[in-house]
Design an enzyme around this catalytic site. Structure first.
Site, PDB file in Angstrom:
ATOM      1  N   GLU A 271      41.177  34.609  33.309  1.00  0.00           N
ATOM      2  CA  GLU A 271      42.082  35.601  33.890  1.00  0.00           C
ATOM      3  C   GLU A 271      43.208  34.864  34.587  1.00  0.00           C
ATOM      4  O   GLU A 271      42.971  33.945  35.372  1.00  0.00           O
ATOM      5  CB  GLU A 271      41.410  36.459  34.966  1.00  0.00           C
ATOM      6  N   GLU A 322      45.500  49.424  36.168  1.00  0.00           N
ATOM      7  CA  GLU A 322      44.209  50.085  36.397  1.00  0.00           C
ATOM      8  C   GLU A 322      44.253  50.769  37.754  1.00  0.00           C
ATOM      9  O   GLU A 322      44.071  50.132  38.801  1.00  0.00           O
ATOM     10  CB  GLU A 322      43.072  49.070  36.351  1.00  0.00           C
ATOM     11  N   LYS A 325      41.265  50.402  40.488  1.00  0.00           N
ATOM     12  CA  LYS A 325      40.839  49.131  41.080  1.00  0.00           C
ATOM     13  C   LYS A 325      40.854  49.232  42.606  1.00  0.00           C
ATOM     14  O   LYS A 325      41.779  49.771  43.205  1.00  0.00           O
ATOM     15  CB  LYS A 325      41.762  47.989  40.644  1.00  0.00           C
ATOM     16  N   GLU A 331      46.622  44.985  43.232  1.00  0.00           N
ATOM     17  CA  GLU A 331      45.505  44.861  42.289  1.00  0.00           C
ATOM     18  C   GLU A 331      45.592  45.894  41.161  1.00  0.00           C
ATOM     19  O   GLU A 331      45.038  45.697  40.083  1.00  0.00           O
ATOM     20  CB  GLU A 331      44.167  45.024  43.013  1.00  0.00           C
TER      21      GLU A 331
END
Length: 350
Positions: A271, A322, A325, A331
């Protein structure tokens, strides 16, 4: 992905012998092609078939899935996407205790029932277990052994590599890169894990985010250094010179591997990425600059100062934003593509 402590660098000598050891490293996957992570913690994500088609339309043939989602696996496999399949942390206790037979049953029902074996390249067993899931730590290596034994029983032991993705905080010392050393509290787990991945030809997997290092310590981590900026002051480490934090992080891990006697183990970055919102430095322009540099480095097989000529396999985070999250606002904004398939910023994966 989780918040990491900032990584900073100072000056020390580095030894030529480490360079010679690194030259023999062989990467298990195809490091010449970029991969993309497909997180699923969102409320407005496109269906898996659309996500898989989007990857192929952009020339991307590798993806990391954080769990063996029975809806995603067949869609991605049918599109010809090579997969890194995550084994969730909560499965580790069972896989540790179940032995090879139990691991085989899990593998067949959770993964191979939904995707053919020729599309699976890695099992990433647990995610950042040593960072914030110490409950699972004793189960990590036994689960890896059992899954590998299950793969061997299917004739897949050499084809599907078993490893585990770690946070950068697995390093207790990373400053400068040549002083890289693993956290002593984790060595009881790490040492047998390193022996296992060395014996089976798997890479050491790490999740690393120069963006988060900058956010946590903007005084010592300059934005240009985190962004591969051309004007960023270089950091000298003995005979080696670092112009960006990505190289410095990978080489700190390489030094830690050398210190433990596993200098020939390859490193895969499972990642990395840059968000587009949620912080003053989280902009589409900065995300485009960082991710484009990563793509370019992967395409030309760039090594690092400590391991010159040794490509690093990389998976960018994330395919989409997302919105589910937890944590800081940024994030939720790592998506390279919008839900409608358009790019969040200009980037070329060719």
């Amino acid at each position: 992905m989780a918040t990491r402590a900032a990584l900073c660098w100072r000056h020390v000598a580095v030894f030529a012998a480490a360079l010679l050891a690194a030259a023999a490293v062989v990467v298990a996957g195809d490091p010449g092609k970029i991969g993309i992570c497909h997180g699923r913690v969102g409320s407005n994500l496109p269906p898996p078939a659309a996500a898989a088609a989007l990857l192929r339309q952009n020339g991307i043939t590798k993806a990391r899935l954080f769990l063996p989602d029975p809806a995603v696996l067949p869609a991605f496999a049918a599109a010809g996407i090579d997969l890194m399949v995550g084994v969730p942390n909560e499965n580790l206790t069972f896989l540790s205790a179940a032995g090879p037979d139990g691991a085989l049953r899990w593998l067949q029902s959770a993964v191979l029932a939904h995707a053919p074996a020729d599309r699976v390249r890695y099992l990433a067993v647990g995610n950042e277990v040593l960072y914030n899931n110490q409950f699972y730590a004793p189960h990590l290596v036994p689960a890896m052994h059992n899954l590998h034994a299950a793969l061997v029983s299917l004739g897949l032991g050499d084809k599907v590599k078993v490893s585990s993705a770690h946070a950068s905080s697995v390093l207790a010392s990373s400053y400068p890169p040549s002083a890289g050393a693993f956290d002593a509290a984790s060595l009881d787990v790490l040492r047998p894990m390193l022996r296992f991945i060395a014996d089976t030809g798997a890479p050491f997997m790490v999740n690393t985010y120069p963006f988060i290092s900058y956010v946590n310590d903007p005084v010592n981590v300059q934005l240009g250094y985190a962004l591969f900026g051309a004007g960023a002051p270089a950091v000298s480490d003995g005979a080696l010179v670092y112009t960006n934090m990505f190289d410095a992080t990978v080489d700190a891990l390489a030094a830690a591997l050398d210190r433990e006697g596993f200098g020939a183990v390859p490193i895969a970055v499972t990642e990395t990425g840059w968000p587009t919102a949620g912080h003053p430095a989280a902009t589409p322009q900065n995300a485009a600059a960082y991710n484009a540099k990563i793509v370019e480095r992967v395409a030309r097989g760039a090594g690092t100062p400590r391991r010159p000529g040794v490509p690093v396999e990389v998976f960018l985070f994330d395919l989409y934003d997302e919105d589910g999250k937890p944590g800081a606002e940024f994030e939720r904004h790592f998506g390279i593509f919008r839900a409608d398939g358009s790019k969040a910023y200009n980037i070329n994966f060719a």
